[in-house]
Write a protein that holds these residues in place. Structure first.
Motif, PDB file in Angstrom:
ATOM      1  N   ALA A  98      15.219  70.296  -3.755  1.00 41.34           N
ATOM      2  CA  ALA A  98      13.591  69.181  -3.342  1.00 41.34           C
ATOM      3  C   ALA A  98      13.718  69.166  -4.970  1.00 41.34           C
ATOM      4  CB  ALA A  98      12.226  69.794  -3.134  1.00 41.34           C
ATOM      5  N   ASP A  99      13.974  69.636  -5.770  1.00 45.04           N
ATOM      6  CA  ASP A  99      13.852  68.743  -7.578  1.00 45.04           C
ATOM      7  C   ASP A  99      15.019  68.594  -7.806  1.00 45.04           C
ATOM      8  OD1 ASP A  99      10.960  70.661  -7.677  1.00 45.04           O
ATOM      9  OD2 ASP A  99      11.757  72.435  -8.812  1.00 45.04           O
ATOM     10  N   LYS A 100      15.810  68.810  -7.413  1.00 46.33           N
ATOM     11  CA  LYS A 100      16.987  68.187  -8.134  1.00 46.33           C
ATOM     12  C   LYS A 100      17.227  66.726  -6.825  1.00 46.33           C
ATOM     13  CE  LYS A 100      21.924  67.941  -7.484  1.00 46.33           C
ATOM     14  NZ  LYS A 100      23.291  69.267  -7.153  1.00 46.33           N
ATOM     15  N   ILE A 101      17.012  66.557  -5.506  1.00 43.33           N
ATOM     16  CA  ILE A 101      17.354  65.286  -5.338  1.00 43.33           C
ATOM     17  C   ILE A 101      15.430  64.173  -5.748  1.00 43.33           C
ATOM     18  CG2 ILE A 101      18.378  66.144  -3.490  1.00 43.33           C
ATOM     19  CD1 ILE A 101      16.628  65.958  -0.752  1.00 43.33           C
ATOM     20  N   GLY A 102      14.024  64.700  -6.060  1.00 47.20           N
ATOM     21  CA  GLY A 102      13.481  64.497  -6.498  1.00 47.20           C
ATOM     22  C   GLY A 102      12.943  63.952  -5.458  1.00 47.20           C
ATOM     23  N   ALA A 103      12.399  65.064  -4.242  1.00 50.37           N
ATOM     24  CA  ALA A 103      11.688  65.222  -2.972  1.00 50.37           C
ATOM     25  C   ALA A 103      10.490  65.368  -4.042  1.00 50.37           C
ATOM     26  CB  ALA A 103      12.340  65.892  -2.260  1.00 50.37           C
ATOM     27  N   ASP A 104       9.497  65.740  -3.462  1.00 49.79           N
ATOM     28  CA  ASP A 104       8.076  65.849  -3.471  1.00 49.79           C
ATOM     29  C   ASP A 104       7.639  67.026  -3.650  1.00 49.79           C
ATOM     30  OD1 ASP A 104       6.748  62.451  -5.322  1.00 49.79           O
ATOM     31  OD2 ASP A 104       7.389  62.672  -2.793  1.00 49.79           O
ATOM     32  N   GLY A 105       8.301  67.643  -2.569  1.00 47.41           N
ATOM     33  CA  GLY A 105       7.579  68.392  -1.610  1.00 47.41           C
ATOM     34  C   GLY A 105       8.975  69.900  -1.034  1.00 47.41           C
ATOM     35  N   TYR A 106       8.346  70.884  -0.805  1.00 44.32           N
ATOM     36  CA  TYR A 106       9.885  71.565   0.039  1.00 44.32           C
ATOM     37  C   TYR A 106       8.353  72.960   0.915  1.00 44.32           C
ATOM     38  CZ  TYR A 106      12.143  75.937   0.840  1.00 44.32           C
ATOM     39  OH  TYR A 106      12.279  77.193   1.719  1.00 44.32           O
ATOM     40  N   GLY A 107       8.866  73.178   1.915  1.00 39.15           N
ATOM     41  CA  GLY A 107       8.512  73.671   2.974  1.00 39.15           C
ATOM     42  C   GLY A 107       9.071  74.781   3.272  1.00 39.15           C
ATOM     43  N   GLU A 108       8.838  75.882   3.060  1.00 39.28           N
ATOM     44  CA  GLU A 108       9.699  77.077   3.602  1.00 39.28           C
ATOM     45  C   GLU A 108       9.188  77.504   5.086  1.00 39.28           C
ATOM     46  OE1 GLU A 108       8.597  80.369   0.852  1.00 39.28           O
ATOM     47  OE2 GLU A 108      10.862  81.076   2.284  1.00 39.28           O
ATOM     48  N   ASN A 109       7.674  77.357   4.960  1.00 42.10           N
ATOM     49  CA  ASN A 109       8.000  77.120   6.620  1.00 42.10           C
ATOM     50  C   ASN A 109       7.242  75.516   7.205  1.00 42.10           C
ATOM     51  OD1 ASN A 109       5.140  78.433   6.754  1.00 42.10           O
ATOM     52  ND2 ASN A 109       5.956  80.721   6.138  1.00 42.10           N
ATOM     53  N   ALA A 110       6.647  76.280   8.524  1.00 44.38           N
ATOM     54  CA  ALA A 110       6.126  74.967   9.299  1.00 44.38           C
ATOM     55  C   ALA A 110       4.042  75.439   8.910  1.00 44.38           C
ATOM     56  CB  ALA A 110       5.913  74.860  10.575  1.00 44.38           C
ATOM     57  N   SER A 111       3.973  76.536   7.749  1.00 49.60           N
ATOM     58  CA  SER A 111       2.234  76.313   7.837  1.00 49.60           C
ATOM     59  C   SER A 111       2.756  76.755   6.384  1.00 49.60           C
ATOM     60  CB  SER A 111       2.013  78.209   7.439  1.00 49.60           C
ATOM     61  OG  SER A 111       1.922  78.881   9.420  1.00 49.60           O
ATOM     62  N   ILE A 112       3.295  76.210   5.429  1.00 48.93           N
ATOM     63  CA  ILE A 112       3.598  75.961   3.824  1.00 48.93           C
ATOM     64  C   ILE A 112       3.650  74.198   4.390  1.00 48.93           C
ATOM     65  CG2 ILE A 112       4.979  76.180   1.838  1.00 48.93           C
ATOM     66  CD1 ILE A 112       5.779  79.245   3.127  1.00 48.93           C
ATOM     67  N   ALA A 113       4.511  73.611   5.535  1.00 50.02           N
ATOM     68  CA  ALA A 113       4.774  72.340   4.944  1.00 50.02           C
ATOM     69  C   ALA A 113       3.380  71.998   5.442  1.00 50.02           C
ATOM     70  CB  ALA A 113       5.439  71.729   6.413  1.00 50.02           C
ATOM     71  N   VAL A 114       2.833  72.361   6.066  1.00 49.43           N
ATOM     72  CA  VAL A 114       1.010  71.802   6.612  1.00 49.43           C
ATOM     73  C   VAL A 114       0.533  71.928   5.462  1.00 49.43           C
ATOM     74  CG1 VAL A 114      -0.568  71.449   7.775  1.00 49.43           C
ATOM     75  CG2 VAL A 114       1.682  72.014   9.438  1.00 49.43           C
ATOM     76  N   ARG A 115       0.585  72.716   4.781  1.00 45.28           N
ATOM     77  CA  ARG A 115      -0.274  72.879   3.516  1.00 45.28           C
ATOM     78  C   ARG A 115       0.108  71.920   1.949  1.00 45.28           C
ATOM     79  NH1 ARG A 115      -0.869  78.550   4.744  1.00 45.28           N
ATOM     80  NH2 ARG A 115       0.824  79.180   3.084  1.00 45.28           N
ATOM     81  N   LYS A 116       1.387  71.820   1.949  1.00 45.16           N
ATOM     82  CA  LYS A 116       1.926  71.447   1.027  1.00 45.16           C
ATOM     83  C   LYS A 116       1.573  69.187   1.769  1.00 45.16           C
ATOM     84  CE  LYS A 116       4.770  71.627  -1.895  1.00 45.16           C
ATOM     85  NZ  LYS A 116       4.000  72.336  -2.962  1.00 45.16           N
ATOM     86  N   ALA A 117       1.923  69.329   2.814  1.00 47.69           N
ATOM     87  CA  ALA A 117       1.514  68.252   3.000  1.00 47.69           C
ATOM     88  C   ALA A 117       0.349  67.644   3.168  1.00 47.69           C
ATOM     89  CB  ALA A 117       1.614  67.366   5.103  1.00 47.69           C
ATOM     90  N   ASN A 118      -0.749  68.494   3.315  1.00 48.39           N
ATOM     91  CA  ASN A 118      -2.375  68.258   2.322  1.00 48.39           C
ATOM     92  C   ASN A 118      -2.582  68.266   1.488  1.00 48.39           C
ATOM     93  OD1 ASN A 118      -2.847  68.225   5.291  1.00 48.39           O
ATOM     94  ND2 ASN A 118      -4.264  70.407   5.247  1.00 48.39           N
ATOM     95  N   GLU A 119      -1.805  69.382   0.407  1.00 53.83           N
ATOM     96  CA  GLU A 119      -1.971  69.128  -1.123  1.00 53.83           C
ATOM     97  C   GLU A 119      -1.471  67.574  -1.726  1.00 53.83           C
ATOM     98  OE1 GLU A 119       0.082  72.038  -2.734  1.00 53.83           O
ATOM     99  OE2 GLU A 119       1.022  70.965  -4.143  1.00 53.83           O
ATOM    100  N   LEU A 120      -0.328  67.215  -0.907  1.00 58.02           N
ATOM    101  CA  LEU A 120       0.521  65.532  -2.154  1.00 58.02           C
ATOM    102  C   LEU A 120      -0.253  64.925  -1.365  1.00 58.02           C
ATOM    103  CD1 LEU A 120       4.687  66.525  -0.504  1.00 58.02           C
ATOM    104  CD2 LEU A 120       3.605  66.581  -2.702  1.00 58.02           C
ATOM    105  N   LEU A 121      -0.560  64.534  -0.050  1.00 50.94           N
ATOM    106  CA  LEU A 121      -1.758  63.699   0.414  1.00 50.94           C
ATOM    107  C   LEU A 121      -3.664  63.985  -0.144  1.00 50.94           C
ATOM    108  CD1 LEU A 121      -0.314  63.388   3.826  1.00 50.94           C
ATOM    109  CD2 LEU A 121       0.811  61.841   1.946  1.00 50.94           C
ATOM    110  N   GLN A 122      -3.929  64.762  -0.706  1.00 53.50           N
ATOM    111  CA  GLN A 122      -5.136  64.842  -1.157  1.00 53.50           C
ATOM    112  C   GLN A 122      -6.053  65.407   0.385  1.00 53.50           C
ATOM    113  OE1 GLN A 122      -5.735  62.638  -4.455  1.00 53.50           O
ATOM    114  NE2 GLN A 122      -4.457  63.998  -5.696  1.00 53.50           N
TER     115      GLN A 122
END
Ligand code: HCB
Length: 219
Positions: free
Chosen positions: A189-213
């Motif tokens: 994710a860092d290499k390609i300039g993504a803002d986040g990486y979701g290791e699993n679905a729960s983490i992905a939802v948390r990451k989305a919440n965090e990125l979109l505040q």
């Protein structure tokens, strides 16, 4: 060992049996002691082991297909139990899909379902999605997040292509990007300039919440 640990083992064993009826029975048992998101994450661990056994020649394509079918059936059953968020709140539009050239969509669909349950306005483009379709859908729905799944080392570079298109169109500052799928890592994710990486679905939802505040929904 707690009853939840026993239920987790039951889910794992059932998925590795690749028998849908066993998986659904294990889900029924687990429902009494585990949250639906925990059950989905536990099944995903089993699915990853199916992949490992497939790689080692201990399981074959029909096993993988049966396991995938059982996993999808379990997620469909659990969908109605997933916590619904965003009551009264309008959460931003999100575009999600499996990248071009790649037909693996089990994990992507789980993430998509959980984002919908969290209250996001999810536009799921499915699998084998051309890079430009991500861009067009972002524009059409004024989306604030793109979630991309890639399961193959040969297709994951297409995630980079989508980021490139968003950048070319000047959309990158307002559109967050989250990547996922088994070969993805935080380093990728860092290499390609993504803002986040979701290791699993729960983490992905948390990451989305965090990125979109966005405030968290209980899981
Ligand atoms: Co498939 N396949 N497969 N496969 N397959 C893999 C991915 C290999 C690693 C297996 C192997 O050979 N070692 C391999 C890829 C090797 C590589 O990297 N180059 C592979 C191959 C080669 C292929 C074919 C080419 C086989 C062939 O035809 N010769 C072919 C693909 C054709 C194509 O895409 N063009 C193929 C086909 C299939 C199916 C159809 C039999 C089936 C897919 C069914 C479907 O998805 N509808 C399948 C499956 C099931 C797998 C494995 C066994 C499991 C994948 C899976 O569902 N995992 C996989 C082995 C593995 O991954 N190690 C194998 C479980 C889910 C829950 O995990 O990582 O997808 P996940 O998702 C997580 C997580 O990553 C995150 O949340 C999810 C939920 O927790 N997440 C995100 C996912 N997306 C996200 C997006 C975000 O924004 C954020 C988070």
């Amino acid at each position: 060992m707690t009853t939840a640990d026993i239920a987790k083992m039951g889910l794992y064993d059932a998925l590795l049996s690749v028998k849908k009826d066993r998986v659904l029975a294990a889900v029924e048992k687990a429902r009494t002691v585990m949250r639906p998101t925990e059950i989905i994450d536990a099944l995903a661990v089993g699915m990853q082991e199916v992949g490992v056994r497939f790689e080692r020649g201990k399981m074959f394509l029909p096993h993988v297909i049966s396991a995938a079918d059982a996993m999808n059936a379990a997620v469909a059953v659990l969908e109605k139990d997933l916590p619904r968020g965003g009551a009264g709140k309008k959460l931003p539009a999100v575009v999600i899909g499996t990248i071009e050239g790649d037909v693996h969509d089990i994990g992507k669909t789980i993430v998509s379902t959980m984002l919908q349950c969290a209250g996001y306005d999810v536009h799921d483009l499915g699998r084998d999605v051309p890079s430009r379709a991500f861009l067009d859908t972002v524009k059409q729905h004024d989306a604030r997040l793109v979630g991309m799944s890639a399961l193959m080392t040969t297709t994951m570079r297409n995630q980079m292509e989508v980021i490139g298109l968003l950048t070319e169109e000047g959309l990158r500052p307002q559109v967050k990007v989250m990547v996922g799928g088994a070969p993805a890592t935080q380093a990728w994710a860092d290499k390609i300039g993504a803002d986040g990486y979701g290791e699993n679905a729960s983490i992905a939802v948390r990451k989305a919440n965090e990125l979109l505040q966005v405030g968290e929904v209980a899981q």
